[in-house]
Design a protein around this motif. Structure first.
Motif: not given
Length: 305
Positions: A82-97
């Motif tokens: 999930a961490d790499i996917w967030a950085r490389s594919e959707i470019h969104n590192l927003k936390p859940a809270s």
């Protein structure tokens, strides 16, 4: 619980902005892709609509518009988590809270796909069949809904209800956000409850000539800021001024019925609204319309000196 004519008309006016010329809703939904439903449902909470659109668009650019939950899970796994996917594919590192140490929303998405796999759910139709009309909380709550609310920072159930709206489920659960929105735009003398909110939405849908599911989807997404109004304060002022002309009194309070509109021909109401707008425009342009004083010729002839 009395529902007033003015409340119904006000809510209908707000909803009308999100209907196209064919009365089709301008809301967000993905009836053909559970992957997009999951992404949008989780990223929408606490995010600007444009940020959510960006996440969905970036996923579509790499994959397909009709992906199921399984394809979404494979996408995350192929990226390395999930961490790499967030950085490389959707470019969104927003936390859940906002809490310290909160996991990324991307991690919640990954866990949601595993939840779907555990229940044999891959498509939107699978989801709707599994959920039915069972509530998401309390006695008799749906098992998938209970498991969803156990995901990190999803206990309020907002993202679950987002999911159902995005999937165009016929099952609709009202929450405090919807109640507060109806109370704001369609004020009622007294405390607005779920019954009043649902009744007002249904009556507004009837006035607009659309299915009440359409109005519910609009109200849900506006009240939770998934879609935003483009109307200005001037638009609101003109609307309210026109309403005062077209509806001098609100004696037509109803009890859960939209038949109140039968007491005035629609063309008459429209004419009154136009008249109100004309008067308002006349008042606002009054300085321009007033004639400039001209000198009056003296009829007595020239002065003797």
């Amino acid at each position: 619980m009395e529902i007033t004519t003015s409340s119904i008309r006000e809510l209908a006016w707000r909803c009308e902005e999100f209907l196209d010329e064919r009365a089709e809703p301008l809301t967000v939904s993905y009836p053909g892709s559970l992957a997009l439903c999951i992404l949008d449902a989780i990223f929408a909470t606490g995010s600007h609509p444009k940020a959510v659109d960006n996440v969905v668009d970036r996923y579509i650019a790499r994959h397909r518009r009709d992906d199921g939950a399984k394809s979404l899970r494979y996408s995350i796994a192929a990226a390395g988590g999930a961490d790499i996917w967030a950085r490389s594919e959707i470019h969104n590192l927003k936390p859940a809270s906002t809490h310290s140490g909160a996991v990324l929303k991307a991690e919640v998405v990954d866990r949601a796909t595993r939840l779907m796999a555990d229940h044999g759910i891959d498509t939107v139709d699978d989801l709707l069949s599994a959920v039915g009309d069972e509530p998401s909380s309390g006695h008799g709550a749906n098992e998938v809904a209970r498991r969803w609310r156990d995901l990190p920072s999803q206990s309020s159930g907002t993202s679950w209800r987002n999911l159902l709206v995005l999937a165009e489920s016929t099952h609709f659960e009202i929450d405090r956000g919807v109640v507060n929105y109806v109370a704001e735009v369609a004020p009622h003398f007294g405390e607005v409850d779920s019954e009043y909110a649902l009744g007002t939405i249904a009556a507004a849908a009837d006035l607009l000539g659309v299915d009440d599911r359409v109005a519910k989807r609009i109200v849900w997404q506006v009240s939770h800021r998934r879609i935003l109004s483009k109307r200005t304060q001037e638009d609101l002022f003109l609307h309210r001024h026109a309403a005062e002309w077209s509806e001098p009194s609100d004696a037509g309070a109803v009890d859960g019925s939209a038949d109140v509109f039968d007491d005035e021909d629609e063309s008459e109401a429209l004419a009154r609204e136009r008249e109100a707008e004309f008067h308002l425009g006349s008042v606002r342009s009054l300085p321009e319309l007033m004639p400039v004083p001209q000198p009056v010729p003296d009829e007595r002839g020239p002065a003797p000196f």
